[in-house]
Scaffold this active site. Structure first.
Site, mmCIF file in Angstrom:
data_model
loop_
_atom_site.group_PDB
_atom_site.id
_atom_site.type_symbol
_atom_site.label_atom_id
_atom_site.label_comp_id
_atom_site.label_asym_id
_atom_site.label_seq_id
_atom_site.Cartn_x
_atom_site.Cartn_y
_atom_site.Cartn_z
ATOM 1 N N LYS A 132 -70.790 3.040 -1.812
ATOM 2 C CA LYS A 132 -72.242 3.124 -1.623
ATOM 3 C C LYS A 132 -72.630 4.402 -0.887
ATOM 4 N N CYS A 135 -81.182 -12.110 10.203
ATOM 5 C CA CYS A 135 -79.924 -11.374 10.267
ATOM 6 C C CYS A 135 -79.311 -11.443 11.665
ATOM 7 N N MET A 136 -80.026 -10.952 12.681
ATOM 8 C CA MET A 136 -79.435 -10.814 14.014
ATOM 9 C C MET A 136 -80.011 -11.780 15.051
ATOM 10 N N MET A 177 -73.004 -13.158 9.138
ATOM 11 C CA MET A 177 -74.004 -14.107 8.660
ATOM 12 C C MET A 177 -73.494 -15.533 8.457
ATOM 13 N N GLY A 205 -75.831 -5.883 10.533
ATOM 14 C CA GLY A 205 -75.885 -5.711 9.085
ATOM 15 C C GLY A 205 -76.513 -4.415 8.670
ATOM 16 N N GLN A 206 -77.768 -4.223 9.090
ATOM 17 C CA GLN A 206 -78.505 -3.046 8.647
ATOM 18 C C GLN A 206 -78.170 -1.852 9.529
HETATM 19 N N1 LIG Z 1 -79.960 -15.898 0.136
HETATM 20 C C1 LIG Z 1 -79.842 -14.935 1.045
HETATM 21 N N2 LIG Z 1 -80.922 -14.213 1.394
HETATM 22 C C2 LIG Z 1 -80.807 -13.249 2.349
HETATM 23 C C3 LIG Z 1 -79.566 -13.002 2.981
HETATM 24 C C4 LIG Z 1 -78.433 -13.782 2.580
HETATM 25 O O1 LIG Z 1 -77.305 -13.612 3.067
HETATM 26 N N3 LIG Z 1 -78.615 -14.735 1.615
HETATM 27 N N4 LIG Z 1 -79.473 -12.056 3.957
HETATM 28 C C5 LIG Z 1 -80.684 -11.708 4.713
HETATM 29 C C6 LIG Z 1 -80.453 -10.484 5.499
HETATM 30 S S1 LIG Z 1 -79.181 -10.527 6.632
HETATM 31 C C7 LIG Z 1 -81.204 -9.383 5.371
HETATM 32 S S2 LIG Z 1 -80.952 -8.072 6.439
HETATM 33 C C8 LIG Z 1 -82.300 -9.335 4.380
HETATM 34 C C9 LIG Z 1 -82.529 -7.987 3.737
HETATM 35 O O2 LIG Z 1 -83.629 -8.095 2.899
HETATM 36 P P1 LIG Z 1 -84.684 -6.930 2.629
HETATM 37 O O3 LIG Z 1 -84.954 -6.159 3.853
HETATM 38 O O4 LIG Z 1 -85.859 -7.564 2.008
HETATM 39 O O5 LIG Z 1 -83.882 -6.103 1.535
HETATM 40 P P2 LIG Z 1 -83.857 -4.578 1.128
HETATM 41 O O6 LIG Z 1 -83.609 -4.551 -0.337
HETATM 42 O O7 LIG Z 1 -82.907 -3.843 1.987
HETATM 43 O O8 LIG Z 1 -85.327 -4.105 1.410
HETATM 44 C C10 LIG Z 1 -85.594 -2.872 2.018
HETATM 45 C C11 LIG Z 1 -86.819 -2.263 1.361
HETATM 46 O O9 LIG Z 1 -87.157 -1.054 2.035
HETATM 47 C C12 LIG Z 1 -87.276 0.009 1.114
HETATM 48 N N5 LIG Z 1 -86.934 1.251 1.809
HETATM 49 C C13 LIG Z 1 -85.765 1.919 1.840
HETATM 50 N N6 LIG Z 1 -85.843 2.958 2.693
HETATM 51 C C14 LIG Z 1 -87.090 2.955 3.202
HETATM 52 C C15 LIG Z 1 -87.771 3.773 4.166
HETATM 53 O O10 LIG Z 1 -87.221 4.710 4.749
HETATM 54 N N7 LIG Z 1 -89.067 3.442 4.453
HETATM 55 C C16 LIG Z 1 -89.706 2.405 3.838
HETATM 56 N N8 LIG Z 1 -90.961 2.143 4.182
HETATM 57 N N9 LIG Z 1 -89.071 1.626 2.913
HETATM 58 C C17 LIG Z 1 -87.793 1.891 2.633
HETATM 59 C C18 LIG Z 1 -86.391 -0.365 -0.034
HETATM 60 O O11 LIG Z 1 -86.808 0.266 -1.228
HETATM 61 C C19 LIG Z 1 -86.554 -1.901 -0.083
HETATM 62 O O12 LIG Z 1 -87.633 -2.304 -0.877
HETATM 63 O O13 LIG Z 1 -82.039 -10.290 3.346
HETATM 64 C C20 LIG Z 1 -81.919 -11.592 3.833
HETATM 65 N N10 LIG Z 1 -81.897 -12.538 2.713
HETATM 66 N N1 LIG Z 2 -72.156 -4.228 0.241
HETATM 67 C C1 LIG Z 2 -73.065 -4.627 1.130
HETATM 68 N N2 LIG Z 2 -72.812 -4.508 2.453
HETATM 69 C C2 LIG Z 2 -73.720 -4.950 3.347
HETATM 70 C C3 LIG Z 2 -74.974 -5.478 2.934
HETATM 71 C C4 LIG Z 2 -75.233 -5.550 1.531
HETATM 72 O O1 LIG Z 2 -76.308 -5.978 1.077
HETATM 73 N N3 LIG Z 2 -74.252 -5.122 0.672
HETATM 74 N N4 LIG Z 2 -75.872 -5.918 3.846
HETATM 75 C C5 LIG Z 2 -75.681 -5.635 5.258
HETATM 76 C C6 LIG Z 2 -76.340 -6.670 6.064
HETATM 77 S S1 LIG Z 2 -78.007 -6.517 6.398
HETATM 78 C C7 LIG Z 2 -75.671 -7.702 6.616
HETATM 79 S S2 LIG Z 2 -76.505 -8.844 7.581
HETATM 80 C C8 LIG Z 2 -74.217 -7.810 6.507
HETATM 81 C C9 LIG Z 2 -73.759 -9.236 6.167
HETATM 82 O O2 LIG Z 2 -72.384 -9.261 6.152
HETATM 83 P P1 LIG Z 2 -71.610 -10.624 5.949
HETATM 84 O O3 LIG Z 2 -72.160 -11.659 6.838
HETATM 85 O O4 LIG Z 2 -70.162 -10.341 6.035
HETATM 86 O O5 LIG Z 2 -71.972 -10.969 4.421
HETATM 87 P P2 LIG Z 2 -72.340 -12.280 3.591
HETATM 88 O O6 LIG Z 2 -71.689 -12.115 2.269
HETATM 89 O O7 LIG Z 2 -73.794 -12.503 3.613
HETATM 90 O O8 LIG Z 2 -71.705 -13.531 4.357
HETATM 91 C C10 LIG Z 2 -70.419 -13.510 4.908
HETATM 92 C C11 LIG Z 2 -69.610 -14.728 4.606
HETATM 93 O O9 LIG Z 2 -70.120 -15.891 5.238
HETATM 94 C C12 LIG Z 2 -69.498 -16.962 4.562
HETATM 95 N N5 LIG Z 2 -70.096 -18.225 4.988
HETATM 96 C C13 LIG Z 2 -71.135 -18.885 4.442
HETATM 97 N N6 LIG Z 2 -71.370 -20.020 5.103
HETATM 98 C C14 LIG Z 2 -70.465 -20.111 6.090
HETATM 99 C C15 LIG Z 2 -70.190 -21.061 7.126
HETATM 100 O O10 LIG Z 2 -70.863 -22.080 7.288
HETATM 101 N N7 LIG Z 2 -69.174 -20.779 7.977
HETATM 102 C C16 LIG Z 2 -68.407 -19.662 7.852
HETATM 103 N N8 LIG Z 2 -67.432 -19.489 8.722
HETATM 104 N N9 LIG Z 2 -68.634 -18.764 6.875
HETATM 105 C C17 LIG Z 2 -69.657 -18.973 6.020
HETATM 106 C C18 LIG Z 2 -69.702 -16.586 3.125
HETATM 107 O O11 LIG Z 2 -68.805 -17.267 2.275
HETATM 108 C C19 LIG Z 2 -69.495 -15.086 3.148
HETATM 109 O O12 LIG Z 2 -68.214 -14.708 2.678
HETATM 110 O O13 LIG Z 2 -73.726 -6.939 5.495
HETATM 111 C C20 LIG Z 2 -74.198 -5.611 5.614
HETATM 112 N N10 LIG Z 2 -73.428 -4.853 4.656
HETATM 113 S S1 SF4 Z 3 -72.074 2.937 6.677
HETATM 114 FE FE1 SF4 Z 3 -71.372 1.139 5.519
HETATM 115 S S2 SF4 Z 3 -72.170 1.456 3.448
HETATM 116 FE FE2 SF4 Z 3 -72.242 3.450 4.487
HETATM 117 S S3 SF4 Z 3 -70.300 4.448 3.957
HETATM 118 FE FE3 SF4 Z 3 -69.991 3.397 5.910
HETATM 119 S S4 SF4 Z 3 -69.141 1.421 5.341
HETATM 120 FE FE4 SF4 Z 3 -70.074 2.275 3.481
HETATM 121 MO MO LIG Z 4 -78.810 -8.388 7.446
#
Ligand SMILES: Nc1nc2c(c(=O)[nH]1)N[C@H]1C(S)=C(S)[C@@H](COP(=O)(O)OP(=O)(O)OC[C@H]3O[C@@H](n4cnc5c(=O)[nH]c(N)nc54)[C@H](O)[C@@H]3O)O[C@H]1N2
Ligand SMILES: Nc1nc2c(c(=O)[nH]1)N[C@H]1C(S)=C(S)[C@@H](COP(=O)(O)OP(=O)(O)OC[C@H]3O[C@@H](n4cnc5c(=O)[nH]c(N)nc54)[C@H](O)[C@@H]3O)O[C@H]1N2
Ligand code: SF4
Ligand SMILES: [Mo]
Length: 706
Positions: A53, A144-145, A303, A340-341
């Site tokens: 990425k 998320c956090m 998460m 995460g972010q």
């Molecule tokens: N079912 C399920 N749902 C989840 C989760 C999950 O594990 N399972 N995880 C949750 C978590 S941890 C997270 S963090 C959220 C993330 O969810 P979102 O924050 O809704 O996801 P993104 O696609 O990162 O959205 C970021 C947006 O900002 C825009 N963008 C990028 N750069 C910029 C910038 O510099 N300025 C502005 N104004 N916009 C910009 C992108 O185009 C995009 O539309 O999703 C949550 N939803």
């Molecule tokens: N490639 C990629 N990297 C990312 C992101 C992305 O969108 N793509 N998003 C970023 C963001 S905002 C976040 S918050 C992080 C999230 O990073 P992670 O939290 O590592 O990602 P997830 O895949 O949402 O969930 C992690 C694991 O939780 C497990 N899990 C679900 N339920 C349970 C439970 O009850 N107990 C336990 N022990 N495990 C469970 C799921 O099986 C999954 O493998 O990743 C960050 N990095």
């Molecule tokens: S900050 Fe995360 S997504 Fe970007 S290069 Fe490093 S490991 Fe990959």
């Molecule tokens: Mo997140």
């Protein structure tokens, strides 16, 4: 060059804009657009490496769905039409002004993102909490956090992650719970793998209902039943104590509340926990012995722990285990929730969550409010103590008509919040939806009444803080396309149109940083010793705190007291509770959602990069053969997955990776990217009572072949 962008052969320094790992990158622009990216060899986090990425960042600039100019919808149900910046800003200001006049300031909601630089985050809060006068400012970090923030505050007295990535190279045991680090923090995973290769006695325990690639390096893999981690962690502590693994001296000298926690362990033998967690009792005993005898231990989680109605309890139980074994403030040790972010941390620092103000302050604390009011030149009483609406409560507030205007910046809530149809309907009810994004259409921008085009990564400058408290400067390298503007400039313009020009006139983003920095003085995250100049001079960035004239602190609480009233870390008794959604005959399976390595969230950027789209071309539903067989389901067969709230369709992937009784699906593909509908149509909006973080990791579902 206009806008400060550069081109030619300059390699300019930045930080990758995806995950909270915070890898250093060097980027080169041609004609104002980044065309080359490489890992920064001098950056301590990644030492020149990048995951796919990060390495493919230049490709995000090739897509044709960038939002290039402002647009306004003249009336609900009408079409979006191009507008001037003046017109769009006036429309937003007028919408806010009129809502405040008619319904008061709490009818306006500001919803931000952990993908905003700290400066922009800070400014959004200054406008909302300081000048509009509502604490209705929250962020997608709620999803998320939030559970971690709540638990750190309870245990340490502040939201201060104690450890550093450097502890990876010194740890002997890794406890990885609910974190798929291989996919979500790939460069950290490389570091853990390297540590394991070099150290003969390094042990890895992975706790996850899905056998992810992260589990491939596990010495002990515990396929826990979803939502039962507190039972497991209580039992681990019970068995660690039996195995002689407690650090009695640390407990006596540095902590309080152990008595209650010790009492709460009664009955948590491995046998009992085995029944609840679905693990073998011997596996739990083995893990406890490893923890007891093979320190130091670094505990990593994300998460799978936090996105739960027991998210805070899971976080507290993880912290308890570290405290009871003395695994904190020492090399190779620590409870360490990975962010995460890219700037989840910055938002926590700058007051991006509803209950917070800049510098780890709280709206509930009168002194904190007074200090911030003084800094912002506001009369006493300007900041209200009234709790703001959080991201997870926003939908209900819209439904009840309490929030009339919602301004969304750098997040896509209609795709990322649970129960997406409900979210969509709630947004449709608002008087005014303002969406400030770099792309259009998104699931949320489709519902906008005003669209504000934002500059994105590399097109604007700012700072971000990674998981290990490391602040990095993201230089402006290219130029924003069309009429797009940096978020801070858009926020400043709206503030000026509302009559607050004086408090929001900044020549550049560095001025905002300097203003924010003053609000950290004397706080746990004091960065009065940090400047853009310092960040430019070193390729490492700076780990907070760094007070003026002080030194950096890679490891917290080694020789400094905790921020609690008695200076001790505080144990809290965690409660084991079942997830909110009950499994029944009609909804017999647990839906767990997550991420894939090559996609980022709702795919606005990564979804347009052909090389990233090769590994997973469409969403899948992973299902164990035991559950697939009676349904006559094979890999490739389309399925409908239904919960009490809604359903989505995707192809089956029959795989032993998931626990029997559990199905797993990635949440990246929203309504615009997948005809089968979004996974979040089925997820549960129930949230943890203390952190208000929703239970995105557990929904009771039924699966039917189509
Ligand atoms: N079912 C399920 N749902 C989840 C989760 C999950 O594990 N399972 N995880 C949750 C978590 S941890 C997270 S963090 C959220 C993330 O969810 P979102 O924050 O809704 O996801 P993104 O696609 O990162 O959205 C970021 C947006 O900002 C825009 N963008 C990028 N750069 C910029 C910038 O510099 N300025 C502005 N104004 N916009 C910009 C992108 O185009 C995009 O539309 O999703 C949550 N939803
Ligand atoms: N490639 C990629 N990297 C990312 C992101 C992305 O969108 N793509 N998003 C970023 C963001 S905002 C976040 S918050 C992080 C999230 O990073 P992670 O939290 O590592 O990602 P997830 O895949 O949402 O969930 C992690 C694991 O939780 C497990 N899990 C679900 N339920 C349970 C439970 O009850 N107990 C336990 N022990 N495990 C469970 C799921 O099986 C999954 O493998 O990743 C960050 N990095
Ligand atoms: S900050 Fe995360 S997504 Fe970007 S290069 Fe490093 S490991 Fe990959
Ligand atoms: Mo997140």
């Amino acid at each position: 060059m206009p806008g400060g962008g550069r081109s030619g052969k300059d390699w300019l320094r930045s930080i990758c804009c995806y995950c909270g790992t915070g890898c250093g990158v060097l980027a080169q622009a041609r004609d104002g657009v980044v065309t080359k990216v490489k890992g920064d060899p001098d950056h301590p986090v990644n030492k020149g490496r990048l995951c796919a990425k990060g390495a493919l960042l230049p490709a995000i600039f090739e897509s044709d769905d960038r939002l290039l100019r402002p647009a306004i919808r003249a009336s609900k149900g009408g079409a979006l039409a191009p507008a001037s910046w003046e017109g769009a800003i006036e429309r937003v200001a007028e919408g806010i002004r009129s809502a405040v006049e008619r319904y008061g300031p709490h009818s306006v909601m500001f919803y931000g993102s952990g993908q905003l630089p700290t400066e922009d985050y800070y400014l959004f809060g200054k406008l909302a909490k300081g000048f509009v006068g509502t604490n209705n400012q929250d962020t997608n970090s709620r999803l998320c956090m939030a559970s971690t923030v709540a638990a750190y505050n309870l245990a340490f007295g502040t939201d201060s992650p104690p450890a550093s990535y450097a502890d990876i190279e010194q740890a002997n045991t890794f406890l990885i719970l609910g974190a798929n680090i291989e996919a979500c923090h790939p460069i950290l995973f490389d570091r853990i793998k390297a540590r394991k290769r070099r150290g003969d006695d390094v042990k890895v325990i992975v706790v996850d209902p899905r056998r992810t690639r992260t589990a491939e390096i596990a010495d002990l893999y515990l396929p826990v039943r979803p939502g039962t981690d507190v039972a497991l962690l209580q039992s681990l502590l019970f068995e660690v104590r039996l195995a002689g693994g407690l650090d009695e001296a640390f407990i006596a000298e540095r902590t309080s509340g152990w008595g209650e926690v010790e009492a709460s362990l009664a009955g948590w033998s491995a046998g009992r926990a085995a029944d609840i967690t679905g693990l073998a009792a011997q596996e739990i005993v083995d893990a406890a012995r490893m923890i007891a005898s093979n320190g130091p231990m670094l505990t990593l989680w994300t998460m799978g722990a936090s996105q739960s109605t027991s998210g805070v309890d899971k976080n507290l139980a993880l912290i308890n285990l570290s405290l009871a074994t003395g695994n904190i403030g020492r090399p190779g040790a620590g409870p360490f929730s990975l962010t995460g972010q890219p700037n989840a941390m910055g938002g926590r620092e700058a007051g991006g969550l509803a209950p917070t103000l800049p510098g780890h302050r709280l709206v509930a604390n009168p002194e904190d409010r007074a200090e911030v009011e003084a800094a912002w030149g506001l009369p006493p009483g300007s900041i209200t103590s009234r709790p703001g609406v959080t991201g997870s409560e926003m939908v209900e507030a819209l439904e009840r008509g309490e929030v009339k205007v919602v301004w969304v910046v750098a997040t896509n809530p209609v795709a990322s919040l649970p129960n997406s149809e409900r979210v969509r309907a709630a947004f449709a009810k608002a008087e005014l939806v303002v969406v400030q994004d770099a792309y259009h259409p998104t699931e949320t921008s489709e519902l906008a009444d005003v669209l504000l085009p934002a500059a994105q990564w590399s097109e604007r400058a700012g700072t971000m803080t990674n998981s290990e408290r490391r602040i990095g400067l993201l230089e402006q390298i290219g130029e924003a396309p069309g009429e797009a503007l940096p978020d801070w400039q858009i926020i400043s313009r709206v503030a000026a149109a509302l009559g607050y020009a004086e408090a929001f006139s900044y020549g550049d983003v560095e001025e905002i940083f300097n203003e924010y920095r003053e609000l950290t003085q004397g706080r746990d995250l004091d960065i009065t010793g940090v400047s853009y100049e310092l960040l430019r001079a070193s390729s490492k960035g700076v780990q907070w705190p760094l007070p003026e004239g002080g030194r950096e602190h890679p490891r917290l609480f080694a020789d400094t007291p905790f921020a609690t009233p008695d200076g001790r870390a505080r144990f809290h008794v965690p409660a084991h509770r079942a997830p909110d959604d009950a499994l029944t005959e009609r909804y017999p399976l647990s839906l767990v959602t997550g991420r894939v390595k090559d996609q980022w969230h709702t795919m606005t950027r990564t979804g347009n990069v052909p090389k990233l789209n090769k590994s997973e071309v469409e969403p899948v539903v992973e299902i164990h053969p035991v559950d697939a067989r009676p349904l006559g389901v094979r890999t490739g067969r389309p399925l409908r997955v239904s919960s009490r709230r809604g359903s989505f369709q995707a192809r089956a992937r029959v795989d032993r990776a998931v626990r029997p009784g559990t199905v797993w699906a990635p949440f990246h593909w929203g309504a615009l990217r997948h005809v089968g509908g979004p996974v979040n149509a089925a997820t549960n909006e129930a949230f943890d009572p203390r952190s208000k973080q929703p239970e995105l990791k557990f929904a009771a579902v039924r699966v039917e072949p189509l």
